[in-house]
Write a protein that holds these residues in place. Sequence first.
Motif, short mmCIF file in Angstrom:
data_model
loop_
_atom_site.label_atom_id
_atom_site.label_comp_id
_atom_site.label_asym_id
_atom_site.label_seq_id
_atom_site.Cartn_x
_atom_site.Cartn_y
_atom_site.Cartn_z
N GLN A 17 0.55 -1.49 0.15
CA GLN A 17 0.28 -0.15 -0.14
C GLN A 17 0.66 1.34 0.09
N THR A 18 1.96 1.21 0.84
CA THR A 18 3.20 2.46 0.77
C THR A 18 3.93 2.03 -0.73
N PHE A 19 3.69 1.56 -1.96
CA PHE A 19 4.34 2.13 -2.90
C PHE A 19 3.90 3.08 -3.44
N LYS A 20 4.41 4.00 -3.93
CA LYS A 20 4.42 4.76 -5.25
C LYS A 20 5.58 4.48 -6.42
N TYR A 21 4.49 4.78 -7.98
CA TYR A 21 4.84 4.27 -9.44
C TYR A 21 4.49 5.83 -10.01
N GLN A 22 5.69 5.94 -11.21
CA GLN A 22 5.58 6.67 -12.40
C GLN A 22 4.75 6.59 -13.18
N PRO A 23 3.45 7.03 -13.18
CA PRO A 23 2.16 6.84 -14.27
C PRO A 23 2.32 6.84 -15.64
N ARG A 24 1.66 5.24 -16.09
CA ARG A 24 2.27 5.02 -17.28
C ARG A 24 1.73 6.12 -18.01
N ILE A 25 2.08 6.58 -18.88
CA ILE A 25 1.42 7.63 -19.97
C ILE A 25 1.20 7.29 -20.95
N ILE A 26 -0.31 7.19 -22.17
CA ILE A 26 -0.03 6.50 -23.54
C ILE A 26 -1.28 7.96 -24.01
N ASP A 27 0.03 7.86 -25.21
CA ASP A 27 -1.17 9.22 -26.03
C ASP A 27 -1.54 10.57 -25.39
#
Length: 263
Positions: free
Chosen positions: A235-245
């Motif tokens: 629950q504490t993990f944080k990611y860089q969002p995926r960007i499509i178009d």
Amino acid sequence: MTAMIMHSPSTMTASMPRRNLRQHSLAAALALALHAVVLGLLIHTWSAPAPEGKPPPVLTTQLVMVAPAAPAPAPEPVAAPAPIVEPAAAAAVAPAKPLAAAKPAAHKPQAAALARKRVEERQREQQAEQQREQQQAQETAAAQQRLAQQQAAQQEAQQQAQQAERTRQQALADSRQYLPLSKEAPEYPERALDKNIEGDCSVEYTVNPQGRVENPRVLDGCHPLFIRPSLAAAQTFKYQPRIIDGVAVSVPAVRNTFHYRIK
């Protein structure tokens, strides 16, 4: 009361001959019948012997070949004296030699045999040439087939390499799009430490457009003591969002495995 019947001597003497006649006639009839039966059996069973057949006379002939008598030797020709002919008459009388024209006829069989041999040699050469051409055609076809197979194998290898490169690039792009920015290690459960329990626990979740973890769940094979700390750490993990178009999207089925080891 009894009665006695007395026969007179005259009646007794009259009946005696009649009985004797009947007996004699019966005996004679029986004898005749027996003779007739025996005679019939003899007639039926007896047959006259077949006369012995004499073999017919056979006339044998033999052909004898007599060698012909040797012919008498011909008398030796006596050389006649050469006539004396004048030179002018000799030139007119001398006939043309017939043997000179007969010589080509003697050479005809040899010429025919030579012509036949030449025809056979030409046929053999033609057959050998056809066989060489067929062999060359087969070798050419086999070489073309091998070349086509090599080209197909090369194309397939290139396609596989291109597909692998695209997959690697896609995986690299996907990993860059939702790289983890921060991950905290879970706390080792005290009960597991006391009991010296080690193990692995895999958690699957979704990374939302904001880069946070949603709906985490533990996969099979996780020890019950490691479930709660694994979910809390995920629950504490944080990611860089995926960007499509240019738009951030969610990334489903992201997995992370926690390794619990006692050092």
